[in-house]
Design a protein around this motif. Sequence first.
Motif, PDB file in Angstrom:
ATOM      1  N   ASN A 155       0.788  -1.041   0.443  1.00 59.45           N
ATOM      2  CA  ASN A 155       0.230  -0.195  -0.311  1.00 59.45           C
ATOM      3  C   ASN A 155       0.303   1.022  -0.082  1.00 59.45           C
ATOM      4  O   ASN A 155       0.117   2.653   0.308  1.00 59.45           O
ATOM      5  N   ARG A 156       2.247   1.243  -0.230  1.00 63.67           N
ATOM      6  CA  ARG A 156       3.254   2.102  -0.119  1.00 63.67           C
ATOM      7  C   ARG A 156       2.860   4.034  -0.847  1.00 63.67           C
ATOM      8  O   ARG A 156       2.646   4.908  -0.772  1.00 63.67           O
ATOM      9  N   ASP A 157       1.782   3.549  -2.171  1.00 64.71           N
ATOM     10  CA  ASP A 157       1.668   4.919  -3.117  1.00 64.71           C
ATOM     11  C   ASP A 157       0.496   5.496  -2.046  1.00 64.71           C
ATOM     12  O   ASP A 157       0.631   6.626  -2.055  1.00 64.71           O
ATOM     13  N   ASN A 158      -0.963   5.042  -1.499  1.00 68.79           N
ATOM     14  CA  ASN A 158      -1.342   5.634  -1.016  1.00 68.79           C
ATOM     15  C   ASN A 158      -0.864   5.759   0.388  1.00 68.79           C
ATOM     16  O   ASN A 158      -1.210   6.691   1.300  1.00 68.79           O
ATOM     17  N   MET A 159       0.254   5.079   0.803  1.00 64.13           N
ATOM     18  CA  MET A 159       1.322   5.936   2.327  1.00 64.13           C
ATOM     19  C   MET A 159       1.376   6.901   1.653  1.00 64.13           C
ATOM     20  O   MET A 159       1.385   7.631   2.659  1.00 64.13           O
ATOM     21  N   MET A 160       2.282   6.832   0.866  1.00 71.23           N
ATOM     22  CA  MET A 160       3.450   8.352   0.550  1.00 71.23           C
ATOM     23  C   MET A 160       1.923   9.818   0.128  1.00 71.23           C
ATOM     24  O   MET A 160       2.011  10.339   0.291  1.00 71.23           O
ATOM     25  N   ALA A 161       0.630   9.292  -0.553  1.00 71.59           N
ATOM     26  CA  ALA A 161      -0.171  10.124  -0.789  1.00 71.59           C
ATOM     27  C   ALA A 161      -0.633  10.681   1.028  1.00 71.59           C
ATOM     28  O   ALA A 161      -0.591  12.061   0.568  1.00 71.59           O
ATOM     29  N   THR A 162      -1.074   9.874   1.535  1.00 75.69           N
ATOM     30  CA  THR A 162      -0.913  10.764   2.683  1.00 75.69           C
ATOM     31  C   THR A 162      -0.279  11.231   3.636  1.00 75.69           C
ATOM     32  O   THR A 162      -0.907  12.298   4.492  1.00 75.69           O
ATOM     33  N   THR A 163       0.976  11.013   3.611  1.00 79.84           N
ATOM     34  CA  THR A 163       1.983  11.631   3.837  1.00 79.84           C
ATOM     35  C   THR A 163       2.549  13.189   2.771  1.00 79.84           C
ATOM     36  O   THR A 163       1.896  14.474   3.878  1.00 79.84           O
ATOM     37  N   MET A 164       2.409  13.004   1.648  1.00 81.92           N
ATOM     38  CA  MET A 164       1.818  14.225   1.011  1.00 81.92           C
ATOM     39  C   MET A 164       1.156  14.736   1.990  1.00 81.92           C
ATOM     40  O   MET A 164       0.901  16.173   1.911  1.00 81.92           O
ATOM     41  N   LYS A 165      -0.268  14.598   2.304  1.00 78.89           N
ATOM     42  CA  LYS A 165      -1.411  15.895   2.634  1.00 78.89           C
ATOM     43  C   LYS A 165      -1.733  15.539   3.782  1.00 78.89           C
ATOM     44  O   LYS A 165      -1.853  16.933   3.854  1.00 78.89           O
ATOM     45  N   THR A 166      -1.000  14.832   4.722  1.00 78.86           N
ATOM     46  CA  THR A 166      -0.593  15.278   5.708  1.00 78.86           C
ATOM     47  C   THR A 166       0.217  16.502   6.196  1.00 78.86           C
ATOM     48  O   THR A 166       0.549  17.740   7.318  1.00 78.86           O
ATOM     49  N   LEU A 167       1.528  16.144   5.014  1.00 77.86           N
ATOM     50  CA  LEU A 167       2.290  17.612   5.140  1.00 77.86           C
ATOM     51  C   LEU A 167       1.553  19.076   4.749  1.00 77.86           C
ATOM     52  O   LEU A 167       1.541  19.783   5.550  1.00 77.86           O
ATOM     53  N   SER A 168       0.622  19.010   4.173  1.00 81.40           N
ATOM     54  CA  SER A 168       0.314  19.927   3.359  1.00 81.40           C
ATOM     55  C   SER A 168      -0.561  20.700   4.824  1.00 81.40           C
ATOM     56  O   SER A 168      -1.081  21.665   5.027  1.00 81.40           O
ATOM     57  N   ASP A 169      -1.847  19.289   5.629  1.00 83.89           N
ATOM     58  CA  ASP A 169      -2.947  20.369   6.478  1.00 83.89           C
ATOM     59  C   ASP A 169      -2.188  20.787   7.500  1.00 83.89           C
ATOM     60  O   ASP A 169      -2.290  21.794   8.101  1.00 83.89           O
ATOM     61  N   ILE A 170      -0.799  20.050   7.621  1.00 82.21           N
ATOM     62  CA  ILE A 170      -0.348  21.116   8.667  1.00 82.21           C
ATOM     63  C   ILE A 170       0.948  21.748   8.911  1.00 82.21           C
ATOM     64  O   ILE A 170       1.646  22.530   9.584  1.00 82.21           O
ATOM     65  N   GLY A 171       0.363  22.484   6.939  1.00 84.37           N
ATOM     66  CA  GLY A 171       1.568  23.697   6.916  1.00 84.37           C
ATOM     67  C   GLY A 171       2.904  23.712   6.491  1.00 84.37           C
ATOM     68  O   GLY A 171       3.434  24.815   6.097  1.00 84.37           O
ATOM     69  N   VAL A 172       3.153  22.576   6.304  1.00 80.24           N
ATOM     70  CA  VAL A 172       4.507  22.630   5.652  1.00 80.24           C
ATOM     71  C   VAL A 172       4.942  22.548   4.258  1.00 80.24           C
ATOM     72  O   VAL A 172       3.935  22.860   3.465  1.00 80.24           O
ATOM     73  N   PRO A 173       5.836  23.844   4.109  1.00 79.23           N
ATOM     74  CA  PRO A 173       5.114  24.303   2.999  1.00 79.23           C
ATOM     75  C   PRO A 173       5.769  23.253   1.763  1.00 79.23           C
ATOM     76  O   PRO A 173       6.518  22.308   1.903  1.00 79.23           O
TER      77      PRO A 173
END
Length: 423
Positions: free
Chosen positions: A301-319
Amino acid sequence: MAETETIKAVAIGLNTGQRDFDYSMEELSALAAANNIEIVETVTQNLDRPVSGTYFGSGKVEELAQIVLDDEATMVIANDELSPSQIRNLEKVVKEDVIDRTGLILQIFADRAQSREAKLQVQLAKLQYQLPRLHTSASQRLDQQTGTSSGGGFTNRGAGESQIELNRRVVQRQINHVRHELKEINKSEQTKRQQRERKGLPMVALVGYTNAGKSTIMNALVRQFGMNDDKQVFEKNMLFATLDTSVRQLTFDDQKQLLLSDTVGFVDHLPTHLVEAFKSTLYEAANADLLIQVVDSADANRDNMMATTMKTLSDIGVPDLPMITVYNKADLTDRAFPSREGDSLTMSAKDATSVDLLVDMVREKVFTNYVTAEFLIPFANGDVVSYLNDHANVLETEYVEDGTKVKVELERTDYDRLNQYLI
Ligand SMILES: Nc1nc2c(ncn2[C@@H]2O[C@H](COP(=O)(O)OP(=O)(O)OP(=O)(O)O)[C@@H](O)[C@H]2O)c(=O)[nH]1
Ligand SMILES: [Mg+2]
């Protein structure tokens, strides 16, 4: 963590046609296991959207009640976040506690939290989650089960309106209190961070899905740099092994230094309150010069995990920061490693050659704008020398008749600004 009996639970999930449905149900089991809850059976329903009052359709809810009874389960866990009324209505039919994915994740965090800051952050998230759900008993049940008491004890199924009102006020007061304490802690944390920043060292942050191997990579790097074992961080094959941010200062052979941070891992549907509460813990990631995204490449499931990581980073305001993508755990796959492709590295945290290659990539990305130069700074401009001491890598200092002679490695922008002092 307190020794506790395993709770038997039935997992429920709504299949709305999302492509990672099976995986997310599996992950729910893993999250439950991390909380000493055994999923004895899984009940799913195919619907376009949840039924507003009961999540499942009424026939399915009856079926669920029977299954819970037959399995002697004492809990039902929903794969999605349930509304307070869905929890209430399901509990009425099933006659056992109903919790959701969010409640489960919050409880794991509550059990794992070590530092005072992490504990308060989790407590804040829990209280906010509980506020609209005060009439349900499930969160209280979880508190009892794990022996924690962060905000439990005030939930009261069947309590009268005024009692609920009263409880709400108590919780609101607790929320304010925790917020206040967190603010105080943040003040001292900020001082520490400012001190680090004043040193002007580049910051590299490990980010990624939980259990991907971030802490293991941090430890491999720390070991590589010959630091003591007491600088090692906790790594373990479990969800959310890390909740606090650890920062280590690494010094390369050529005296260049950087700060490396390891922090909490992400998971699909990380509760919003939790993301909010952990924003300050994730400060290091948000302010990094370089992110290393660690991916468990052996996980289907690594692709979904990467997508979740990218989304969470943007949620916490990481530029949008420069990033190295590490496809870790390659030793568990049939892919060749270490192998580099642009800014991606297929590697194993357990393999020294891999770690060497990662170090090279980090150096390349972080220190690209560095140049070495020699300046002669008149004694009258002592502030420039202090600036260099704080912001550059001073290799040699010599006091000569007309000033201070320094050999430094510094950023290109500083070099351009100070070129009047070049020897
Ligand atoms: N085989 C293999 N196992 C690895 C590798 N990297 C990490 N692991 C294992 O994976 C598990 C999780 O590693 P951690 O470093 O704790 O993962 P993490 O990303 O810090 O996880 P959280 O702190 O929960 O976010 C541990 O059991 C590690 O030993 C690797 O390259 N190969
Ligand atoms: Mg970790």
